[in-house]
Design a protein around this motif. Sequence first.
Motif, PDB file in Angstrom:
ATOM      1  N   ALA A 552       0.849  -1.187   0.000  1.00  0.00           N
ATOM      2  CA  ALA A 552       0.000   0.000   0.000  1.00  0.00           C
ATOM      3  C   ALA A 552       0.883   1.235   0.000  1.00  0.00           C
ATOM      4  CB  ALA A 552      -0.926   0.008   1.212  1.00  0.00           C
ATOM      5  N   LYS A 553       0.439   2.272  -0.701  1.00  0.00           N
ATOM      6  CA  LYS A 553       1.074   3.589  -0.697  1.00  0.00           C
ATOM      7  C   LYS A 553       2.568   3.520  -1.054  1.00  0.00           C
ATOM      8  CE  LYS A 553      -2.154   5.485   2.683  1.00  0.00           C
ATOM      9  NZ  LYS A 553      -2.328   6.164   3.984  1.00  0.00           N
ATOM     10  N   GLY A 554       2.919   2.663  -1.986  1.00  0.00           N
ATOM     11  CA  GLY A 554       4.288   2.605  -2.462  1.00  0.00           C
ATOM     12  C   GLY A 554       5.243   1.851  -1.588  1.00  0.00           C
ATOM     13  N   SER A 580      11.591   3.939  -3.538  1.00  0.00           N
ATOM     14  CA  SER A 580      12.885   4.601  -3.314  1.00  0.00           C
ATOM     15  C   SER A 580      14.002   3.612  -3.036  1.00  0.00           C
ATOM     16  CB  SER A 580      12.770   5.580  -2.144  1.00  0.00           C
ATOM     17  OG  SER A 580      12.378   4.885  -0.959  1.00  0.00           O
ATOM     18  N   ASN A 581      13.722   2.300  -3.264  1.00  0.00           N
ATOM     19  CA  ASN A 581      14.713   1.258  -2.983  1.00  0.00           C
ATOM     20  C   ASN A 581      15.168   1.283  -1.527  1.00  0.00           C
ATOM     21  OD1 ASN A 581      14.719   0.251  -5.587  1.00  0.00           O
ATOM     22  ND2 ASN A 581      16.361   1.617  -6.260  1.00  0.00           N
ATOM     23  N   GLY A 582      14.271   1.655  -0.635  1.00  0.00           N
ATOM     24  CA  GLY A 582      14.638   1.777   0.772  1.00  0.00           C
ATOM     25  C   GLY A 582      14.300   0.527   1.578  1.00  0.00           C
ATOM     26  N   LEU A 583      14.843   0.476   2.804  1.00  0.00           N
ATOM     27  CA  LEU A 583      14.576  -0.603   3.752  1.00  0.00           C
ATOM     28  C   LEU A 583      14.425  -0.006   5.149  1.00  0.00           C
ATOM     29  CD1 LEU A 583      17.143  -3.416   2.837  1.00  0.00           C
ATOM     30  CD2 LEU A 583      14.687  -3.479   2.451  1.00  0.00           C
ATOM     31  N   ALA A 584      13.494  -0.576   5.911  1.00  0.00           N
ATOM     32  CA  ALA A 584      13.347  -0.207   7.323  1.00  0.00           C
ATOM     33  C   ALA A 584      12.801  -1.443   8.022  1.00  0.00           C
ATOM     34  CB  ALA A 584      12.422   0.985   7.493  1.00  0.00           C
ATOM     35  N   PRO A 604      18.866  -9.205  18.390  1.00  0.00           N
ATOM     36  CA  PRO A 604      17.974  -8.271  17.684  1.00  0.00           C
ATOM     37  C   PRO A 604      18.807  -7.228  16.929  1.00  0.00           C
ATOM     38  CG  PRO A 604      18.008  -7.763  20.015  1.00  0.00           C
ATOM     39  CD  PRO A 604      18.885  -8.974  19.840  1.00  0.00           C
ATOM     40  N   PHE A 605      18.318  -6.841  15.761  1.00  0.00           N
ATOM     41  CA  PHE A 605      19.056  -5.841  14.973  1.00  0.00           C
ATOM     42  C   PHE A 605      18.073  -5.042  14.118  1.00  0.00           C
ATOM     43  CE2 PHE A 605      18.831  -9.727  12.480  1.00  0.00           C
ATOM     44  CZ  PHE A 605      18.463  -9.281  11.225  1.00  0.00           C
ATOM     45  N   PHE A 606      18.581  -3.967  13.569  1.00  0.00           N
ATOM     46  CA  PHE A 606      17.809  -3.105  12.672  1.00  0.00           C
ATOM     47  C   PHE A 606      18.532  -3.043  11.325  1.00  0.00           C
ATOM     48  CE2 PHE A 606      16.923   1.007  10.717  1.00  0.00           C
ATOM     49  CZ  PHE A 606      15.538   0.986  10.666  1.00  0.00           C
ATOM     50  N   LEU A 607      17.753  -3.136  10.260  1.00  0.00           N
ATOM     51  CA  LEU A 607      18.324  -3.100   8.909  1.00  0.00           C
ATOM     52  C   LEU A 607      17.661  -1.946   8.155  1.00  0.00           C
ATOM     53  CD1 LEU A 607      20.338  -4.760   7.169  1.00  0.00           C
ATOM     54  CD2 LEU A 607      18.379  -6.010   6.260  1.00  0.00           C
ATOM     55  N   GLY A 608      18.436  -0.985   7.759  1.00  0.00           N
ATOM     56  CA  GLY A 608      17.880   0.183   7.078  1.00  0.00           C
ATOM     57  C   GLY A 608      18.832   0.738   6.047  1.00  0.00           C
ATOM     58  N   GLY A 609      18.348   1.728   5.309  1.00  0.00           N
ATOM     59  CA  GLY A 609      19.181   2.331   4.269  1.00  0.00           C
ATOM     60  C   GLY A 609      18.624   2.062   2.888  1.00  0.00           C
ATOM     61  N   ASP A 613      22.802  -2.188  -0.686  1.00  0.00           N
ATOM     62  CA  ASP A 613      23.811  -2.252   0.379  1.00  0.00           C
ATOM     63  C   ASP A 613      23.301  -1.513   1.615  1.00  0.00           C
ATOM     64  OD1 ASP A 613      26.144  -2.808   1.708  1.00  0.00           O
ATOM     65  OD2 ASP A 613      27.310  -1.225   0.734  1.00  0.00           O
ATOM     66  N   PRO A 614      22.298  -2.110   2.303  1.00  0.00           N
ATOM     67  CA  PRO A 614      21.763  -1.442   3.492  1.00  0.00           C
ATOM     68  C   PRO A 614      22.743  -1.529   4.659  1.00  0.00           C
ATOM     69  CG  PRO A 614      20.740  -3.589   3.223  1.00  0.00           C
ATOM     70  CD  PRO A 614      21.609  -3.383   2.014  1.00  0.00           C
ATOM     71  N   VAL A 615      22.399  -0.824   5.744  1.00  0.00           N
ATOM     72  CA  VAL A 615      23.220  -0.770   6.955  1.00  0.00           C
ATOM     73  C   VAL A 615      22.521  -1.566   8.059  1.00  0.00           C
ATOM     74  CG1 VAL A 615      24.183   0.725   8.734  1.00  0.00           C
ATOM     75  CG2 VAL A 615      24.238   1.434   6.334  1.00  0.00           C
ATOM     76  N   ALA A 616      23.302  -2.401   8.789  1.00  0.00           N
ATOM     77  CA  ALA A 616      22.777  -3.172   9.920  1.00  0.00           C
ATOM     78  C   ALA A 616      23.297  -2.580  11.224  1.00  0.00           C
ATOM     79  CB  ALA A 616      23.187  -4.632   9.795  1.00  0.00           C
ATOM     80  N   SER A 617      22.459  -2.657  12.243  1.00  0.00           N
ATOM     81  CA  SER A 617      22.858  -2.151  13.566  1.00  0.00           C
ATOM     82  C   SER A 617      22.224  -3.023  14.635  1.00  0.00           C
ATOM     83  CB  SER A 617      22.415  -0.699  13.740  1.00  0.00           C
ATOM     84  OG  SER A 617      22.725  -0.254  15.050  1.00  0.00           O
ATOM     85  N   PRO A 618      23.022  -3.627  15.515  1.00  0.00           N
ATOM     86  CA  PRO A 618      22.469  -4.403  16.616  1.00  0.00           C
ATOM     87  C   PRO A 618      21.650  -3.505  17.541  1.00  0.00           C
ATOM     88  CG  PRO A 618      24.809  -4.824  16.353  1.00  0.00           C
ATOM     89  CD  PRO A 618      24.497  -3.639  15.519  1.00  0.00           C
ATOM     90  N   VAL A 619      20.482  -3.963  17.934  1.00  0.00           N
ATOM     91  CA  VAL A 619      19.626  -3.170  18.804  1.00  0.00           C
ATOM     92  C   VAL A 619      20.269  -2.999  20.171  1.00  0.00           C
ATOM     93  CG1 VAL A 619      17.377  -3.084  19.961  1.00  0.00           C
ATOM     94  CG2 VAL A 619      17.546  -3.839  17.577  1.00  0.00           C
TER      95      VAL A 619
END
Length: 629
Positions: A552-554, A580-584, A604-609, A613-619
Amino acid sequence: MRASRNRRWRLAMRSVGRWLPAVARTTGTVVLTIVIVFAVFRATAPFLISSGLVRSGIEDVLSKWTGYKAEIEGAPTLDFWPTPRVTLNQVTIRERTTDGKVLGHVDSLSADFSLWAAIRGRADFHEFHFLRPIIYIRRDEAGLIDWTNEGLLAKAIDRAERSSSTTPGMRPDQDAKIGTLTIEDGILQMADERSGNTYKLDSINADISWPRLSRPMSAVLLARLNGQDIKVDFNSDQPLLFFAGKNVDAKTTFTSPMIRGSFTGTTNISNFSALAGNLDLAIPDVPSFLVWSGEHLPGGDTLKSVSLNANISTVSSGLRFNDLSFKVNDAAATGIMDFGYTAAGKPKISGTLAFDQMNLNPFLAAFSMRLAADTAIDALLNGNPLQRLDMDVRLSAKNAALGPFRFDDIGASLLVAGGTAKFDIGDSSFEGGDLTAHLEVMERDFDGGGKLQISIRDADFGGLISRLKLPGPLPLATGSLDLSLATSKPIWAANLSDVTGTLHFRGKAGSFRQFNISAFRALATQKTFFRMSDVADTAFDFDSISANATVAKGSADVRDLKIVGRNETITLNGLIPYRSNGLALSGTLAATDPANAADLPMLPFFLGGTWPDPVASPVTALLQKPPAQ
């Protein structure tokens, strides 16, 4: 013996020698007399022939043939060499009423005439030449040309129309002589009451040979239509029946840079459903043809050329195209097609086409047809062609393509009826598996939106990803996909932000390329942020993969994307703004077997960017980060 023959030969030659001079003198006298009489006749002809007689004769001929009033402004010019010929300027044909409507005008009209008949006081013309004529005609609701009912041609056509015979008889006094007509730089303007359009041909040059009304006619016409030169060749043994709207045998050839075609067989000027014969048609450059015809077709750039050949026959519902050979771009097909009308009077195309290779893009482009406003074609079709045409077409192909996707042994159908258009792939081999699909344009004159449903079973998505050279860490596996998308906006106006739907994917054992799970765990304990390309030196093998998402909504809202490995399992949830080829995404990395949780604690981690080639960050690292001073 030889002496006797020589003697007889000498006697014969003396006999010829006696009468030859007399014959020569007589022949010479006769020839000289004929030459003198011809010269005197030609020399005195201008004094013996009345120019008024010739002028009134031309006016009378034109009036009798057309049934209208012929007016000649200029004085006639007579020439007697090499043949007697009259030329008149500014000839106007108008209705026989006060201030009658002009139906035609000719800058210059010339014709050969019989010298002997003119000396005897009557006009006999042939070999007509029209310079810069302008002709206005009307095609009535029945599809017939309004010839009027007064002229010789109109009366002959009327007799042929009322006759029940396919070869109507004609009395000698009705079988008028026509001869040859030549047209130079003319204009023809036709008002078509059936469609409400006005058509115009200019720069017309034509040669028409029609000896008599009862004889065959052949015509060659060169003209310009919408800025392009066209050539039409027409031949018929029964031209009167043709102009009367009857079925006749004829051959017509149409040639231009935009479209070429020929038809040989039964022809009818008022009813195209009566056609029966061989049709050959080719459009070598479809984009240029669309520009020339004034039509705009979204997706039409996928069509390069179109051609067809078929034997046409009449069936109860309309026309049937038997032994049809059809070619779009480089894809050739054979089959059978019907063209007719529904009970409501709507045009309908139905039939079956079998391709060796087929590009699906042109067929799917039909669902976004929207013609440019304020064009002749737009006025004729009143907007979307699918609103004005029903279709029921079955398609099959050994190989088919839709953009980068390939299908084998495809069976499909295109159905347009009742305000809804549907394209179905009932069966197809896709990447080693099976595919079915359904595309539908909704009600409300196709402005109500549309929906797409795709079901894929046991396809090699890993092979597809590798062949398409998609970048980034992706799963390579055989799996099944169910995709359902819809939009409430018109198909031709919708974009990715206007699409909603769901996605379900289930995959078998495979590998997650460019993902070193051990390196991921190690960097998660060492760095607050790191790129996925930092752990792309190897792959992660898994036993299964599954994903659910809503669109929905792109953006795609991912729920429970789970990659189950032998030792560890990855779970992802979140948003993928695909425009926008994005990730969250938020995720966890945990032991597959809870008994191994001590050795493989949950991470747990977060994947964004931005992909790929997204960026990972441990929560845990984010939570333990000291506040800024």
